[in-house]
Scaffold this motif. Structure first.
Motif, mmCIF file in Angstrom:
data_model
loop_
_atom_site.group_PDB
_atom_site.id
_atom_site.type_symbol
_atom_site.label_atom_id
_atom_site.label_comp_id
_atom_site.label_asym_id
_atom_site.label_seq_id
_atom_site.Cartn_x
_atom_site.Cartn_y
_atom_site.Cartn_z
ATOM 1 N N ALA A 162 -7.141 0.331 2.452
ATOM 2 C CA ALA A 162 -6.962 -0.693 1.738
ATOM 3 C C ALA A 162 -8.134 -1.536 1.466
ATOM 4 O O ALA A 162 -8.551 -1.878 0.448
ATOM 5 N N VAL A 190 -2.894 -7.105 0.416
ATOM 6 C CA VAL A 190 -2.194 -6.023 0.476
ATOM 7 C C VAL A 190 -1.549 -5.645 1.738
ATOM 8 O O VAL A 190 -1.983 -6.022 2.914
ATOM 9 N N THR A 216 -3.694 1.460 -5.311
ATOM 10 C CA THR A 216 -4.302 0.149 -4.777
ATOM 11 C C THR A 216 -5.312 -0.534 -5.386
ATOM 12 O O THR A 216 -5.545 -1.588 -5.726
ATOM 13 N N GLU A 240 -3.791 2.824 6.827
ATOM 14 C CA GLU A 240 -3.466 2.146 5.645
ATOM 15 C C GLU A 240 -4.375 1.110 5.575
ATOM 16 O O GLU A 240 -4.858 0.609 4.352
ATOM 17 N N PHE A 250 0.769 -1.304 -0.060
ATOM 18 C CA PHE A 250 -0.072 0.064 -0.127
ATOM 19 C C PHE A 250 0.781 1.155 0.024
ATOM 20 O O PHE A 250 0.576 2.128 -0.712
#
Length: 265
Positions: A146, A135, A119, A142, A112
């Protein structure tokens, strides 16, 4: 994802193949060929095999990825059955995802911090070519981003402390009807002890579905238990730091029953 999904109280192990290590002292300096290590990973209980297909970081290329895929496929109809193969390249464009699929990989790892706003695109590209996306994240922000981008498998990387790993995947907002598989990356210690095995047990008890292990599989040790297969089996054992130590386990722990998402969850 189904292959990595497991029952509560058990954990799946993803074994990563590589040829070079960040810390060279204390690690083997001549790693066996991928077609030789691949069956070791499978036969000792790994539920996924990753290949660090970045020449600069892991000393491997897509050639090694293909060899692992071919070896796993050769085990069809046997026990244990072939396990999913993950392309662990530093993905920066869609071509690498297509190459991973062409090599026969079942999944691709997307970092990521590298992919950022792309992404979601990379996840969509993965699905378009018929492979899954894992991911890797380092913070809760993050991880949430994701998931919002469509990730359903999250790997926590670059975090040493287990409780800090847990914090990354805690209180995430998951879409209704969706399940997110969580993977903890085990960082190798620069010694000949087996703390990594015990860390895997703690990660299991803290709720992680799987652990991703790499350098610690290639430690140089004086004990027979310090062998890639024995370390995998030890991590998957139904032991606990409350009642046992990895050193006492000696590579003979009872393997947990397991089936990439189902095997790991």
């Amino acid at each position: 994802q189904k292959s990595l999904t497991k029952r509560k109280g058990t954990i799946s192990v993803i074994a990563e193949y590589k040829k070079t290590f960040i810390v060279e002292d204390g690690f083997v300096d001549d790693v066996f060929a991928p077609e030789l290590m691949s069956p070791v990973f499978r036969e000792f209980g790994a539920k996924g095999v990753a290949v660090l297909a970045d020449q600069r970081m892991g000393g491997c290329s897509y050639d090694e990825l293909v060899k692992v895929v071919e070896e796993q496929q050769s085990a069809k109809g046997e026990m244990p059955e072939p396990v999913p193969v993950i392309s662990s390249d530093l993905i920066v464009d869609e071509v690498q995802i297509a190459r991973s699929a062409a090599a026969g990989a079942d999944a691709v790892l997307i970092n990521f911090s590298v992919a950022g706003e792309r992404t979601e695109l990379f996840i969509q590209c993965s699905r378009a070519v018929g492979i899954e996306a894992i991911v890797s994240v380092s913070t809760q922000a993050e991880a949430q981003a994701a998931i919002d981008a469509g990730a359903r498998m999250i790997s926590v990387v670059g975090v040493d402390d287990v409780d800090e790993k847990v914090a990354v995947v805690t209180d995430l907002k998951i879409p209704d009807g969706a399940a997110v598989l969580t993977i903890a990356t085990i960082i190798a210690n620069d010694n000949k002890a087996l703390e990594e095995v015990e860390e895997a047990w703690v990660c299991r008890d803290k709720g992680f579905n799987a652990v991703w292990v790499s350098d610690c599989l290639f430690k140089i040790g004086n004990d027979p238990s310090e062998h890639a297969g024995a370390i995998i089996r030890g991590m998957a054992a139904k032991s606990s730091v409350k009642w046992a130590s990895a050193k006492a386990l000696g590579g003979k722990g009872e393997g947990a029953r397991e089936y990439l998402g189902d095997i790991l969850m």
